[in-house]
Design a protein around this motif. Structure first.
Motif, PDB file in Angstrom:
ATOM      1  N   SER A   1      34.873  48.019  32.778  1.00 34.28           N
ATOM      2  CA  SER A   1      34.369  47.594  34.093  1.00 34.28           C
ATOM      3  C   SER A   1      33.138  46.685  33.950  1.00 34.28           C
ATOM      4  O   SER A   1      32.480  46.651  32.907  1.00 34.28           O
ATOM      5  CB  SER A   1      34.020  48.807  34.946  1.00 34.28           C
ATOM      6  OG  SER A   1      32.921  49.512  34.388  1.00 34.28           O
TER       7      SER A   1
ATOM      8  N   SER B   1      29.588  45.311  36.291  1.00 38.75           N
ATOM      9  CA  SER B   1      28.752  45.520  37.467  1.00 38.75           C
ATOM     10  C   SER B   1      27.441  44.769  37.304  1.00 38.75           C
ATOM     11  O   SER B   1      27.037  44.440  36.183  1.00 38.75           O
ATOM     12  CB  SER B   1      28.470  47.018  37.672  1.00 38.75           C
ATOM     13  OG  SER B   1      27.772  47.557  36.561  1.00 38.75           O
TER      14      SER B   1
ATOM     15  N   THR C   1      36.126  47.327  40.473  1.00 36.95           N
ATOM     16  CA  THR C   1      35.819  48.482  41.314  1.00 36.95           C
ATOM     17  C   THR C   1      36.008  49.745  40.481  1.00 36.95           C
ATOM     18  O   THR C   1      36.376  49.686  39.306  1.00 36.95           O
ATOM     19  CB  THR C   1      36.734  48.536  42.551  1.00 36.95           C
ATOM     20  OG1 THR C   1      38.054  48.960  42.145  1.00 36.95           O
ATOM     21  CG2 THR C   1      36.823  47.172  43.227  1.00 36.95           C
ATOM     22  N   CYS C   2      35.813  50.906  41.099  1.00 32.92           N
ATOM     23  CA  CYS C   2      35.985  52.151  40.349  1.00 32.92           C
ATOM     24  C   CYS C   2      37.449  52.385  39.989  1.00 32.92           C
ATOM     25  O   CYS C   2      37.751  53.129  39.051  1.00 32.92           O
ATOM     26  CB  CYS C   2      35.448  53.333  41.154  1.00 32.92           C
ATOM     27  SG  CYS C   2      36.215  53.548  42.775  1.00 32.92           S
TER      28      CYS C   2
ATOM     29  N   ILE D   1      38.851  48.160  50.085  1.00 32.61           N
ATOM     30  CA  ILE D   1      39.278  47.217  49.054  1.00 32.61           C
ATOM     31  C   ILE D   1      39.202  45.768  49.530  1.00 32.61           C
ATOM     32  O   ILE D   1      38.830  44.877  48.763  1.00 32.61           O
ATOM     33  CB  ILE D   1      40.706  47.546  48.545  1.00 32.61           C
ATOM     34  CG1 ILE D   1      41.095  46.623  47.379  1.00 32.61           C
ATOM     35  CG2 ILE D   1      41.719  47.471  49.671  1.00 32.61           C
ATOM     36  CD1 ILE D   1      40.217  46.741  46.169  1.00 32.61           C
TER      37      ILE D   1
ATOM     38  N   GLN E   1      35.838  44.575  49.070  1.00 31.51           N
ATOM     39  CA  GLN E   1      35.549  44.371  47.651  1.00 31.51           C
ATOM     40  C   GLN E   1      36.164  43.072  47.134  1.00 31.51           C
ATOM     41  O   GLN E   1      35.560  42.368  46.322  1.00 31.51           O
ATOM     42  CB  GLN E   1      36.058  45.570  46.847  1.00 31.51           C
ATOM     43  CG  GLN E   1      35.283  46.853  47.124  1.00 31.51           C
ATOM     44  CD  GLN E   1      35.956  48.082  46.545  1.00 31.51           C
ATOM     45  OE1 GLN E   1      37.181  48.135  46.408  1.00 31.51           O
ATOM     46  NE2 GLN E   1      35.174  49.095  46.207  1.00 31.51           N
TER      47      GLN E   1
END
Length: 427
Positions: free
Chosen positions: A22, A24, A49-50, A119, A122
């Motif tokens: 991921s 961030s 995203t997670c 979503i 996002q």
């Protein structure tokens, strides 16, 4: 140019791998910059995203060598893992399949909870960051703007997003409005500070609740959760005191026995002065005595009641899937047609213009000769029509082949050959 996607989600990769891959904060911004440094003629949007990490990229120059393997190598270097592991665990889509996948993601058909609204936000944030960073380009602009349009159509033309399928969302979104017009002036008391409370709090805040108190046997845990959502936390011993003022009582603990019995409530009922109390028991085992529902001023909903509503909504959502899929297919075809026209239009127009100029030049030369021979003008008219039909018939096969080639995703195939064969100049 062809859109490529390499990524993973909850469908095909464990959470441990998604965490390792991921991006961030500053790392995400750096990755976009590094990608453009590695592939100078590229454009890229990174969605992290997670539940998913997905690269959407394209390049206008074959020299970039933008392929599944090169992007996988880039991702591996960013996270200091092996390229083989990235290739093995991440899926790859290109052309129409990549576009259709993005549309499904944006419309929340690919989400863990189908229909969740987060979503799309996002996806928009990922695209906006790419724009701010200068890593978006003509193709990603077109694709991500179309993804937003597609998601909006799914929201407006189906009921997928209006069917809640989680217990907290049903409890707050469907049960609460049956009892209260608004939560803005209501006292909300949450018993417990675990996952169910954490999942419920965003729905309460969205519903306008401002007076929320969390009580928990572990006060520090209650305070930590309360700080995250800007609400109040108090000791467990204050349960009965808060019940006097509460309008909405929510149970989410793991207590083996009810934390509130009918006799407990009866002892404070008079102090409540007949005010309505809505009780949402989201716990297993149940937090509240079922006999609470016997009081005339108490509305009690237990986990089984809410789960039935969730299951019903889930079935209704499934009925809407074909309609949502059709919308995505329509918008994918629409975008591809637009991209194909944008790609082939200038070359085809130049070819037609060149052919028309050659045809007109020959017609002018022939007209002069026929006029000297005093040929009937009607004969020349037929000759002119024949020249037009001949030109169109000669152009039709190569142009049709080019359109088919582009539709198949081979943007640098026949179109390039056509441009070089007829010396049509740069695109």
């Amino acid at each position: 140019m062809k859109l490529q996607m390499i990524g993973c989600s909850h469908h095909d990769a464990a959470v441990e791998f998604r965490e390792r891959i991921s991006f961030s904060g500053d790392h995400l911004v750096k990755a976009l910059t590094d990608f453009r440094d590695r592939f100078p003629a590229s454009e890229v949007v990174l969605l992290s995203t997670c539940n998913r990490v997905e690269f959407y990229a394209s390049s206008r120059d074959d020299a970039d060598n933008l392929t599944r393997d090169t992007v996988a190598e880039f991702l591996a270097n960013q996270h200091r893992i092996s390229t083989d592991e990235v290739v093995e665990r991440m899926i790859y889509r290109s052309g129409p399949e990549a576009i259709e996948h993005l549309f499904s993601v944006a419309a929340s058909l690919d989400s863990m909870v189908v229909g969740e609204a987060q979503i799309l936000s996002q996806v928009k944030q990922a695209y906006n960051l790419a724009c701010l960073n200068g890593s978006a380009g003509p193709l990603t602009h077109a694709v991500f703007q179309a993804a937003n349009r597609t998601a909006k159509r799914v929201q407006q033309e189906t009921s997928i997003h209006r069917r809640r399928v989680s217990v907290p969302s049903v409890a707050v979104g469907e049960v609460v409005p049956e009892v209260f017009d608004s939560l803005a002036d209501k006292h909300v008391l949450i018993c417990g500070a675990g996952e169910m409370s954490e999942e419920t709090l965003p729905y309460l805040k969205q519903a306008g609740a401002t007076k929320i108190t969390i009580i928990n046997r572990n006060l520090e845990r209650a305070k930590a959760l309360a700080n995250r959502f800007d609400v109040q936390a108090d000791p467990w011993q204050s349960l009965h005191d808060y019940l006097i003022e509460a309008d909405l009582l929510i149970g989410t603990t793991s207590a083996p026995e009810p934390i509130l019995t009918a006799s407990d409530f009866q002892a404070i009922q008079n102090k409540r002065k007949g005010r309505i109390l809505l009780v949402l028991d989201l716990a297993v085992p149940r937090d509240f005595d079922p006999k609470l529902g016997d009081f005339s001023d108490v509305y009690l909903y237990q986990i089984d009641d809410l789960q039935i509503a969730c299951d019903r909504n889930r079935r209704e959502r499934e009925k809407e899937h074909p309609k949502a899929k059709q919308i995505i297919a329509e918008e994918t075809s629409r975008l591809i047609a637009s991209l194909n026209h944008r790609s082939t239009g200038p070359i085809i127009e130049r070819l037609r213009t060149n052919a028309e100029e050659i045809k007109q030049s020959e017609l002018d030369r022939l007209r002069n000769k026929l006029m000297q021979l005093n040929v009937d003008p009607s004969v020349f008219s037929e000759v002119e029509k024949s020249f037009g039909r001949l030109t169109n018939k000669l152009l039709h096969p190569p142009l049709a082949s080019v359109r088919d080639d582009i539709a198949g995703g081979h943007q640098r195939g026949l179109l390039e050959a056509l441009r070089h064969l007829f010396k049509l100049g740069d695109e």
